[in-house]
Design a protein around this motif. Structure first.
Motif, PDB file in Angstrom:
ATOM      1  N   GLY A 149      52.615  43.194  47.077  1.00 20.85           N
ATOM      2  CA  GLY A 149      52.578  43.296  45.625  1.00 20.85           C
ATOM      3  C   GLY A 149      51.183  43.107  45.040  1.00 20.85           C
ATOM      4  N   ASP A 150      50.224  42.652  45.851  1.00 13.58           N
ATOM      5  CA  ASP A 150      48.845  42.546  45.347  1.00 13.58           C
ATOM      6  C   ASP A 150      48.322  43.929  44.955  1.00 13.58           C
ATOM      7  N   THR A 151      47.511  43.951  43.925  1.00 13.35           N
ATOM      8  CA  THR A 151      46.784  45.169  43.571  1.00 13.35           C
ATOM      9  C   THR A 151      45.358  44.995  44.066  1.00 13.35           C
ATOM     10  N   VAL A 152      44.919  45.937  44.914  1.00 16.43           N
ATOM     11  CA  VAL A 152      43.609  45.769  45.554  1.00 16.43           C
ATOM     12  C   VAL A 152      42.719  46.970  45.267  1.00 16.43           C
ATOM     13  N   PHE A 153      41.405  46.698  45.249  1.00 17.78           N
ATOM     14  CA  PHE A 153      40.418  47.775  45.149  1.00 17.78           C
ATOM     15  C   PHE A 153      39.686  47.855  46.483  1.00 17.78           C
ATOM     16  N   VAL A 154      39.639  49.058  47.061  1.00 17.06           N
ATOM     17  CA  VAL A 154      38.909  49.275  48.312  1.00 17.06           C
ATOM     18  C   VAL A 154      37.801  50.293  48.058  1.00 17.06           C
ATOM     19  N   ALA A 164      40.822  52.089  57.493  1.00 17.13           N
ATOM     20  CA  ALA A 164      41.738  51.151  58.177  1.00 17.13           C
ATOM     21  C   ALA A 164      42.252  50.117  57.184  1.00 17.13           C
ATOM     22  N   ALA A 165      41.383  49.664  56.288  1.00 13.64           N
ATOM     23  CA  ALA A 165      41.788  48.656  55.301  1.00 13.64           C
ATOM     24  C   ALA A 165      42.885  49.209  54.396  1.00 13.64           C
ATOM     25  N   ILE A 166      42.755  50.456  53.984  1.00 17.44           N
ATOM     26  CA  ILE A 166      43.784  51.041  53.113  1.00 17.44           C
ATOM     27  C   ILE A 166      45.108  51.146  53.859  1.00 17.44           C
ATOM     28  N   ARG A 167      45.060  51.608  55.104  1.00 18.19           N
ATOM     29  CA  ARG A 167      46.318  51.778  55.858  1.00 18.19           C
ATOM     30  C   ARG A 167      47.006  50.434  56.094  1.00 18.19           C
ATOM     31  N   LEU A 168      46.232  49.399  56.411  1.00 22.02           N
ATOM     32  CA  LEU A 168      46.858  48.084  56.648  1.00 22.02           C
ATOM     33  C   LEU A 168      47.385  47.494  55.346  1.00 22.02           C
ATOM     34  N   ALA A 169      46.636  47.652  54.266  1.00 17.71           N
ATOM     35  CA  ALA A 169      47.093  47.104  52.978  1.00 17.71           C
ATOM     36  C   ALA A 169      48.350  47.835  52.514  1.00 17.71           C
ATOM     37  N   ALA A 174      50.742  46.418  49.519  1.00 18.13           N
ATOM     38  CA  ALA A 174      49.807  46.309  48.395  1.00 18.13           C
ATOM     39  C   ALA A 174      49.743  47.631  47.633  1.00 18.13           C
ATOM     40  N   ARG A 175      49.341  47.540  46.392  1.00 17.58           N
ATOM     41  CA  ARG A 175      49.047  48.733  45.590  1.00 17.58           C
ATOM     42  C   ARG A 175      47.535  48.924  45.638  1.00 17.58           C
ATOM     43  N   ILE A 176      47.100  50.150  45.987  1.00 17.74           N
ATOM     44  CA  ILE A 176      45.683  50.336  46.319  1.00 17.74           C
ATOM     45  C   ILE A 176      45.009  51.338  45.391  1.00 17.74           C
ATOM     46  N   VAL A 177      43.905  50.900  44.804  1.00 18.55           N
ATOM     47  CA  VAL A 177      42.982  51.787  44.099  1.00 18.55           C
ATOM     48  C   VAL A 177      41.731  51.837  44.963  1.00 18.55           C
TER      49      VAL A 177
END
Ligand SMILES: NC(=O)c1ccc[n+]([C@@H]2O[C@H](COP(=O)([O-])OP(=O)(O)OC[C@H]3O[C@@H](n4cnc5c(N)ncnc54)[C@H](OP(=O)(O)O)[C@@H]3O)[C@@H](O)[C@H]2O)c1
Length: 348
Positions: A149-154, A164-169, A174-177
């Motif tokens: 449920g975290d919203t993360v910026f990569v 890799a960080a996006i795929r694991l998150a 997580a919700r990814i921007v």
């Protein structure tokens, strides 16, 4: 045995390819026949002396390997002939991986996911993922305290670490921007990012604010392009900021605005990661490192208790070149001049 090594730290011109004595394992070491190694930016930092660490001379370069166990000490679960991988050679007094044979402490050697043969394209993929995937795992789960449920910026979402960080998150719920060059938008979306923004766009901070009006719980610019104003504006109260690279080491950071939001700045390098932490990462990554042919991840593969596993779960990598180990110097030069995108794999 053949190896790529230096007799002293320095430029690419110091790299030699030739014969060195076969290494002798100590009582807690495995001897590994190396099938493939990958090239990481840190290999050039250690070779040049930019990252200061103890190295024996002549020094065999290289962090990562995939190979086959030749011998293992008593009491380990590793067996002769088993395909294994490692991501922590070539620093703190250990010789590196760019050789036909390598001595690896048994607690730094991990079984390859089943179905990966040492001399195969699956092994190339595994070794290419070893460093960036481990970095991504450590970032989210050892340091970043990512929760579903975290919203993360990569930032740098198309890079080796960023992808890799996006795929694991994504697999962790997580919700990814993310940011990337516009040519890479499709790749970054396929990895699991919901919103992808062009890192060259001056409107990026405003677009982030629209995409995450409550702010980000985690911010990780894997490319090392940090902007203090962005961090102060884009973070949610209690957010964590991961720092694993620094394109501009003297970036100004508005500390007052960050600490009054309970924001933590968390830096780490793989080189200071303990053998236990690396082993935990390797274990957690195993489902994500399976051969692609093994099919999609199952529900039991997920890393957190979040609904279904995203199809973005299986890690992918773009291998730019597979070169013979004798071309190690050329590979280092390509990395330093920035002429490669994706991973370079070297085979002894
Ligand atoms: N601390 C650690 O333990 C650790 C571990 C692994 C790696 N690292 C470091 O992490 C960094 C990234 O490694 P990597 O292997 O992922 O490199 P990489 O594959 O070259 O990825 C970097 C990505 O950043 C993008 N980028 C360039 N300028 C950007 C900007 N202004 N804003 C956002 N993204 C931008 C690049 O896009 P273009 O292709 O369009 O230029 C590329 O996709 C390196 O400095 C490496 O040394 C640190």
């Amino acid at each position: 045995m053949k190896a790529a090594f230096v007799n002293r730290l320095g430029g690419v011109e110091e790299i030699r390819y030739g014969d060195l004595p076969e290494p002798v394992p100590g009582p807690t070491d495995c001897l590994v026949e190396v099938a493939a190694v990958s090239l990481n930016p840190v290999d050039t930092f250690v070779r040049s002396g930019r990252f200061s660490t103890a190295v024996p001379l002549p020094f065999i370069l290289g962090r990562d390997l995939v190979g086959t166990v030749v011998s293992a000490p008593p009491g380990t679960s590793l067996a002769r002939g088993q395909t294994v991988w490692c991501d922590s050679l070539g620093y703190e007094g250990r010789q590196g991986s760019y050789a036909e044979l390598a001595v690896v402490p048994a607690d730094r050697l991990y079984p390859a996911p089943s179905g990966i043969e040492a001399h195969s394209t699956d092994a190339h993929r595994l070794v290419a993922l070893a460093h960036p995937a481990t970095t991504a795992w450590l970032g989210w789960f050892e340091h970043g305290r990512l929760v579903p449920g975290d919203t993360v910026f990569v930032g740098g979402g198309a890079g080796n670490v960023g992808n890799a960080a996006i795929r694991l998150a994504a697999a962790a719920g997580a919700r990814i921007v993310a940011s990337s060059h516009s040519r890479d938008f499709d790749t970054v979306r396929a990895a699991g990012a919901e919103v992808v923004l062009d890192y060259r766009d001056p409107d990026l901070p405003a677009a982030c604010a629209r995409a995450a009006p409550e702010g980000f719980d985690l911010v990780w610019d894997t490319s090392g392009h940090h902007d203090g104003e962005f961090l102060a504006e884009a973070t949610a109260p209690g957010a964590r900021v991961l720092i694993t690279a620094s394109a501009a080491p003297n970036t100004e950071v508005p500390l007052g605005r960050l600490y009054t939001k309970d924001v933590s700045l968390i830096g780490f390098v793989m080189s200071r990661t303990t053998a236990d932490q690396l082993a935990r990462a390797a274990k957690g990554l195993t489902p994500f490192l399976r051969p692609r042919a093994a099919g999609p991840l199952t529900r039991t593969d997920k890393t957190s208790a979040t609904g279904t596993v995203s199809s973005a779960g299986a890690l992918t990598t773009a291998i730019a070149e597979v070169l013979p180990l004798s071309e190690a110097a050329r590979a280092h030069r390509m990395m330093e001049t920035g002429e490669i995108r994706g991973r370079v794999v070297l085979t002894p």
